[in-house]
Design a protein around this motif. Structure first.
Motif, PDB file in Angstrom:
ATOM      1  N   ALA A 190       0.784  -8.821  -4.801  1.00  0.00           N
ATOM      2  CA  ALA A 190      -0.583  -8.349  -5.043  1.00  0.00           C
ATOM      3  C   ALA A 190      -0.860  -7.142  -4.157  1.00  0.00           C
ATOM      4  O   ALA A 190       0.000  -6.671  -3.410  1.00  0.00           O
ATOM      5  CB  ALA A 190      -1.585  -9.465  -4.788  1.00  0.00           C
ATOM      6  N   HIS A 191      -2.108  -6.643  -4.245  1.00  0.00           N
ATOM      7  CA  HIS A 191      -2.447  -5.411  -3.554  1.00  0.00           C
ATOM      8  C   HIS A 191      -3.705  -5.571  -2.704  1.00  0.00           C
ATOM      9  O   HIS A 191      -4.379  -6.595  -2.750  1.00  0.00           O
ATOM     10  CB  HIS A 191      -2.592  -4.282  -4.553  1.00  0.00           C
ATOM     11  CG  HIS A 191      -1.303  -3.959  -5.248  1.00  0.00           C
ATOM     12  ND1 HIS A 191      -0.248  -3.351  -4.608  1.00  0.00           N
ATOM     13  CD2 HIS A 191      -0.888  -4.191  -6.524  1.00  0.00           C
ATOM     14  CE1 HIS A 191       0.763  -3.205  -5.451  1.00  0.00           C
ATOM     15  NE2 HIS A 191       0.406  -3.707  -6.614  1.00  0.00           N
ATOM     16  N   LEU A 248      -8.034  -9.220  -3.298  1.00  0.00           N
ATOM     17  CA  LEU A 248      -8.928 -10.210  -2.688  1.00  0.00           C
ATOM     18  C   LEU A 248     -10.391  -9.869  -2.954  1.00  0.00           C
ATOM     19  O   LEU A 248     -11.219 -10.759  -3.107  1.00  0.00           O
ATOM     20  CB  LEU A 248      -8.676 -10.306  -1.183  1.00  0.00           C
ATOM     21  CG  LEU A 248      -7.339 -10.947  -0.791  1.00  0.00           C
ATOM     22  CD1 LEU A 248      -7.039 -10.704   0.679  1.00  0.00           C
ATOM     23  CD2 LEU A 248      -7.350 -12.437  -1.104  1.00  0.00           C
ATOM     24  N   GLU A 249     -10.684  -8.587  -3.041  1.00  0.00           N
ATOM     25  CA  GLU A 249     -12.036  -8.170  -3.413  1.00  0.00           C
ATOM     26  C   GLU A 249     -12.294  -8.497  -4.876  1.00  0.00           C
ATOM     27  O   GLU A 249     -13.349  -9.060  -5.233  1.00  0.00           O
ATOM     28  CB  GLU A 249     -12.208  -6.676  -3.163  1.00  0.00           C
ATOM     29  CG  GLU A 249     -13.610  -6.163  -3.489  1.00  0.00           C
ATOM     30  CD  GLU A 249     -13.751  -4.672  -3.251  1.00  0.00           C
ATOM     31  OE1 GLU A 249     -14.870  -4.242  -2.896  1.00  0.00           O
ATOM     32  OE2 GLU A 249     -12.760  -3.931  -3.421  1.00  0.00           O
ATOM     33  N   ASN A 250     -11.342  -8.188  -5.746  1.00  0.00           N
ATOM     34  CA  ASN A 250     -11.509  -8.463  -7.178  1.00  0.00           C
ATOM     35  C   ASN A 250     -11.637  -9.949  -7.471  1.00  0.00           C
ATOM     36  O   ASN A 250     -12.339 -10.347  -8.408  1.00  0.00           O
ATOM     37  CB  ASN A 250     -10.329  -7.883  -7.968  1.00  0.00           C
ATOM     38  CG  ASN A 250     -10.317  -6.362  -7.981  1.00  0.00           C
ATOM     39  OD1 ASN A 250     -11.329  -5.732  -7.679  1.00  0.00           O
ATOM     40  ND2 ASN A 250      -9.184  -5.768  -8.325  1.00  0.00           N
ATOM     41  N   VAL A 294       4.440  -4.875   0.236  1.00  0.00           N
ATOM     42  CA  VAL A 294       5.616  -4.213  -0.339  1.00  0.00           C
ATOM     43  C   VAL A 294       6.579  -5.280  -0.863  1.00  0.00           C
ATOM     44  O   VAL A 294       7.794  -5.094  -0.861  1.00  0.00           O
ATOM     45  CB  VAL A 294       6.316  -3.286   0.682  1.00  0.00           C
ATOM     46  CG1 VAL A 294       5.410  -2.141   1.090  1.00  0.00           C
ATOM     47  CG2 VAL A 294       6.809  -4.062   1.901  1.00  0.00           C
ATOM     48  N   ASP A 295       6.030  -6.403  -1.304  1.00  0.00           N
ATOM     49  CA  ASP A 295       6.865  -7.521  -1.761  1.00  0.00           C
ATOM     50  C   ASP A 295       7.829  -7.121  -2.874  1.00  0.00           C
ATOM     51  O   ASP A 295       8.935  -7.649  -2.954  1.00  0.00           O
ATOM     52  CB  ASP A 295       5.985  -8.679  -2.248  1.00  0.00           C
ATOM     53  CG  ASP A 295       5.104  -9.248  -1.148  1.00  0.00           C
ATOM     54  OD1 ASP A 295       5.502  -9.152   0.028  1.00  0.00           O
ATOM     55  OD2 ASP A 295       4.022  -9.763  -1.467  1.00  0.00           O
ATOM     56  N   LEU A 298       1.944 -16.231  -0.685  1.00  0.00           N
ATOM     57  CA  LEU A 298       2.900 -15.480   0.115  1.00  0.00           C
ATOM     58  C   LEU A 298       2.198 -14.720   1.240  1.00  0.00           C
ATOM     59  O   LEU A 298       2.784 -14.476   2.296  1.00  0.00           O
ATOM     60  CB  LEU A 298       3.708 -14.507  -0.754  1.00  0.00           C
ATOM     61  CG  LEU A 298       4.893 -13.846  -0.057  1.00  0.00           C
ATOM     62  CD1 LEU A 298       5.934 -14.877   0.380  1.00  0.00           C
ATOM     63  CD2 LEU A 298       5.541 -12.795  -0.941  1.00  0.00           C
ATOM     64  N   GLY A 299       0.937 -14.373   1.037  1.00  0.00           N
ATOM     65  CA  GLY A 299       0.169 -13.756   2.118  1.00  0.00           C
ATOM     66  C   GLY A 299       0.004 -14.695   3.296  1.00  0.00           C
ATOM     67  O   GLY A 299      -0.050 -14.264   4.453  1.00  0.00           O
TER      68      GLY A 299
END
Length: 241
Positions: free
Chosen positions: A37-38, A42-44, A68-69, A117-118
């Motif tokens: 993800a980018h 989290l905002e979206n 950069v996963d 994963l975060g």
């Protein structure tokens, strides 16, 4: 709620990186995105909105970083190059993002957080650098990427080396014996949260057990159901950040 966008060319990653900052004061939190993800997800997904009251009150300031996963764990590179790219990413966080946080926020403490994963990224970097991070919250995370699970592959296809060892909490945590490191970890506010039906529950249980064995206190919460979706994470951040 104050919102700021930052973008610069990262020398260590040799590419441009972006991030969003929410709030202007309070405990700074480096928040890692989920798998591939980018910085804006989290905002979206309204996870940032769930923290709005604390952000607006000046309790926390949230730095949503990019990942950069797709160039590391989820790339087509060889296993040894996957982990090297991940280590470059951690160097970017430590040597570029953390200094940005320190310039903008004079709070004495620093937190790391993430979902899925975060959560791995957050817990892995915090446990290795307790001299930098004072708090970590891992939600729905996996702490051994070398282990095959029902719906998740070994991301290194059986390859294992020293770099991988020192980046898998369920490998290196049980063997921590350094007294200075143990003392620093003992002062860290560590929270792990996972769903009872989540495939990653055994990974969380193992890490919790290992932390107990080395005498590092922490909080370990098991939620009902899988609890591995934004609607759960929106509730978790209210409770644990």
């Amino acid at each position: 709620m104050h919102r700021a966008y930052h973008k610069w060319f990262s020398p260590v990653l040799n590419r441009e990186m972006e991030l969003l900052v929410f709030g202007e004061r309070g405990l700074p939190v480096i928040f890692f995105p989920t798998r591939s993800a980018h910085f804006y997800d989290l905002e979206n997904w309204k996870v940032v909105d769930a923290m709005q009251q604390k952000i607006s009150a000046g309790e926390i300031q949230v730095y949503c970083v990019d990942s950069v996963d797709q160039e590391s764990f989820y790339s087509n590179a060889s296993a040894d190059r996957k982990i090297v790219r991940h280590m470059q990413y951690e160097s970017y966080i430590l040597n570029e993002v953390v200094p940005l946080v320190k310039r903008q926020n004079k709070h004495r403490s620093l937190a790391a957080a993430g979902c899925s994963l975060g959560g791995y990224h957050a817990v892995n970097i915090a446990l290795k650098h307790p001299n930098i991070f004072n708090k970590v919250v891992g939600m729905s995370a996996r702490y051994d990427l070398t282990k095959s699970l029902e719906f998740f592959a070994d991301l290194f296809n059986g390859y294992f080396d020293e770099n991988i060892y020192y980046n898998m909490p369920n490998h290196f945590v049980p063997r921590i014996t350094d007294k200075k490191l143990l003392n620093q970890l003992g002062k860290m506010d560590i929270t792990m949260v996972v769903g009872r039906e989540d495939s990653f529950l055994p990974d969380n249980e193992k890490l919790s057990y290992s932390l107990n064995q080395i005498g590092v206190g922490h909080q370990f919460h098991v939620w009902e159901e899988e609890a591995h979706k934004p609607r759960y994470w929106r509730e978790m951040v209210k409770l644990y950040l």
